[in-house]
Enzyme design. Structure first.
Site, short mmCIF file in Angstrom:
data_model
loop_
_atom_site.label_atom_id
_atom_site.label_comp_id
_atom_site.label_asym_id
_atom_site.label_seq_id
_atom_site.Cartn_x
_atom_site.Cartn_y
_atom_site.Cartn_z
CB THR A 1 59.74 2.81 23.68
OG1 THR A 1 58.81 1.96 23.00
CG2 THR A 1 59.39 2.86 25.14
CB THR B 1 79.04 4.69 21.66
OG1 THR B 1 80.03 5.17 22.56
CG2 THR B 1 79.66 4.45 20.30
CG ASN C 1 49.73 0.37 17.42
OD1 ASN C 1 49.16 1.41 17.72
ND2 ASN C 1 49.95 -0.59 18.28
CB SER D 1 60.06 2.54 15.52
OG SER D 1 60.64 1.32 15.82
N GLY D 2 62.79 2.25 13.49
CA GLY D 2 63.33 1.59 12.30
C GLY D 2 62.70 0.24 12.00
CG HIS D 3 61.31 -2.62 15.16
ND1 HIS D 3 60.30 -3.52 15.40
CD2 HIS D 3 61.19 -1.68 16.12
CE1 HIS D 3 59.61 -3.13 16.47
NE2 HIS D 3 60.14 -2.02 16.92
CB CYS E 1 53.40 -4.00 23.21
SG CYS E 1 54.38 -3.31 21.91
N1 PLP Z 1 54.23 3.59 18.73
C1 PLP Z 1 53.58 2.78 17.89
C2 PLP Z 1 52.37 3.29 17.16
C3 PLP Z 1 54.02 1.47 17.69
O1 PLP Z 1 53.36 0.66 16.86
C4 PLP Z 1 55.15 1.03 18.41
C5 PLP Z 1 55.62 -0.37 18.28
O2 PLP Z 1 54.99 -1.29 18.71
C6 PLP Z 1 55.82 1.91 19.26
C7 PLP Z 1 55.32 3.18 19.40
C8 PLP Z 1 57.06 1.49 20.01
O3 PLP Z 1 58.13 1.43 19.10
P1 PLP Z 1 59.55 0.78 19.47
O4 PLP Z 1 59.38 -0.68 19.36
O5 PLP Z 1 60.49 1.33 18.44
O6 PLP Z 1 59.91 1.24 20.83
#
Ligand code: PLP
Length: 506
Positions: free
Chosen positions: A73, A243, A156, A206-208, A332
């Site tokens: 994000t 940082t 996603n 995104s790492g997670h 989300c």
């Molecule tokens: N873009 C996509 C395709 C995603 O699946 C997500 C996560 O839900 C994001 C962006 C946002 O990522 P982050 O949680 O690292 O902000």
């Protein structure tokens, strides 16, 4: 209760053990500030550069820049801000074009920065077809006026893989002034990426979503692409102040190294075989199931399906009772009752969008977990309601319901030996897993039939102590308030429902 089988990897993943170790080392040993010039700082800086060079290798970046962010994000905001600041100067075009199936962070960032900067550019959602693929003809028509184009590499919710090469061909022909942002979140580790060889100006990761912790991500910026930092402060070569999150970056480095070694994550063919096995088991269990995206053009890790006539919530609650953690589209949006914007953009009607369920596996999934998941799916199929579960007629009552925490329940039951644990989950949820009642008496009272049971309770057992329990604590709270308002004053609800049940509860 059944084992938990996590099938929601597109929402997030657990952290790879060696990534946890790398983060712990960064916190305990390499704790210096990477901007400090003494040796502790230099060691921490080395951790960052180690991860950066692994990221370059994984993403195929030679001379572009890679900055660490807090996640995708933030990367999206930075790329959008950079592109819009440049477009304001250059007057390149007045359109901000984004794929209709983008993650909400993209159109929201476009609208936000367009408003904050007072640009008055026009936002346009680029339609997709029934397969989730962008309309390239329309794109070609819009490109000459486009300042920024945003398209995701893979979706996603559905796993649909975009035709980035096709989009790039249009950009090369008609969009030489347009900047291009690619959301690579769901593609990282699953699709090959050679960013340097493409026309992509910005890419975010995104790492997670890939076994690193939350709070760390990557932003790629093509050499020469305009850049405006979102956070001023000097770090990351001036690209991102603040940082750095050294533990998160160290953990991401461990994940990227594992990807490069190729010895940790299941290869795409294995994941595809797992997905196909799950697909077959769903088809066998629920013959009326429909899949909402073509599997041949999707990530090997994602299934999106609907069962016409059954609400997605009914399915998810039942899967959850069976230990399967799936979701309705994106995490989300899970609080949002409107159907999925992704499936709507693909032309599906409300019957399909309202019942859609996403199943997504990660690259650490094992064959045993897939077999366990298939067995749980079969258990769910046996309990599947034949008709839609009627929505509850209980009116919403404002106020605070008398609440018990799980840690208080034992003592409560000792003080109220006649108390009953009232299971409000629907019959299909109860059939796949019973609530462990801790020795007290338990009754079934599905939420959809509570309006018929309550008058009987009021007549026959008005002072019976009852503790209401459901999956998350939401239904039990609503029901407790309503029963209290009817006069059943000896009603409590169990906070957090079965989701917060401690492992020590019988
Ligand atoms: N873009 C996509 C395709 C995603 O699946 C997500 C996560 O839900 C994001 C962006 C946002 O990522 P982050 O949680 O690292 O902000």
């Amino acid at each position: 209760m059944p084992n938990t089988l996590y099938l929601d990897a597109n929402a997030t993943t657990r952290v790879l053990p060696e990534a946890q170790e790398a983060a712990a080392r960064a916190m305990g040993e390499h704790y210096g500030n990477p901007s400090s010039s003494h040796s502790c700082g230099l060691v921490a800086k080395e951790v960052l550069e180690h991860t950066r060079s692994a990221a370059r290798e994984v993403l195929g970046v030679v001379d572009g820049q890679i900055a660490f962010t807090s996640g995708a994000t933030e990367g999206i905001q930075t790329a959008v801000l950079s592109a819009l600041c440049a477009a304001r100067q250059s007057k390149a075009g007045h359109l901000l074009v984004y794929g209709a199936t983008e993650h909400k962070a993209v159109p929201q960032a476009l609208a936000h920065w367009n408003a904050v900067l007072g640009l008055g550019f026009e936002l346009r959602a680029l339609p997709v077809d029934a397969q989730g693929q962008h309309d390239l003809q329309l794109l070609a028509a819009w490109l000459p006026e486009t300042a920024l184009l945003c398209t995701m590499a893979a979706n996603n919710e559905t796993g649909v893989v975009s035709d980035l090469a096709g989009i790039e061909a249009q950009l090369r022909q008609r969009g030489d002034k347009a900047l291009w942002l690619v959301d690579g979140v769901q593609a990282l580790g699953k699709l090959d990426m050679h960013l340097q060889a493409t026309r992509i100006d910005y890419a975010v990761f995104s790492g997670h979503k890939l076994y690193a912790p939350k709070g760390v991500g990557l932003l790629y910026v093509r050499r020469g692409a305009p850049f405006t930092p979102l956070l001023a402060g000097g770090q990351e070569d001036g690209m991102r102040g603040g940082t750095e999150n050294v533990p998160g970056i160290a953990a991401l480095g461990a994940v990227l190294q594992a990807l490069l070694r190729g010895d940790t994550f299941a290869p795409a063919e294995t994941l595809r075989a797992y997905r196909d096995r799950l697909e077959q088991s769903l088809r066998a269990a629920v013959p009326s199931i429909v899949f909402n995206a073509p599997l041949e053009n999707s990530l090997p890790t994602t299934l999106n399906f609907s069962v016409p006539g059954l609400a997605g919530k009914t399915l998810l609650d039942m899967f959850d009772a069976a230990g399967l953690r799936l979701s309705a589209g994106s995490a989300c949006n899970s609080a949002n009752s409107a159907g999925s914007h992704v499936l709507t953009a693909m032309g599906l009607g409300s019957e399909r969008t309202g019942s859609a369920v996403r199943l997504s596996i990660g690259a650490l999934t094992t064959a045993l977990q897939i077999e366990q998941a298939c067995a749980a799916i079969a258990r769910c199929a046996a309990a599947l309601p034949r008709e839609p579960v009627a929505p509850s007629n209980i009116p919403l009552v404002a106020g605070a319901a008398p609440t018990l925490l799980w840690c208080e329940l034992k003592e409560f039951l000792a003080q109220h030996p006649q108390a009953q644990l009232v299971d409000l989950r629907e019959t299909c949820e109860q059939e796949v897993a019973v609530v462990p009642n801790g020795g007290c008496s338990a009754v079934s009272a599905p939420m959809s039939s509570l309006d018929r049971l309550a008058p009987q309770w009021l007549r026959e057992t008005p002072s019976q102590p009852r503790v209401l329990v459901c999956r998350s604590g939401k239904r039990s709270q609503q029901a407790a308030l309503w029963l209290q308002s009817l006069g059943l004053k000896q009603t409590w609800h169990l906070h957090g429902g079965l989701a917060l049940r401690p492992a020590s509860w019988p």
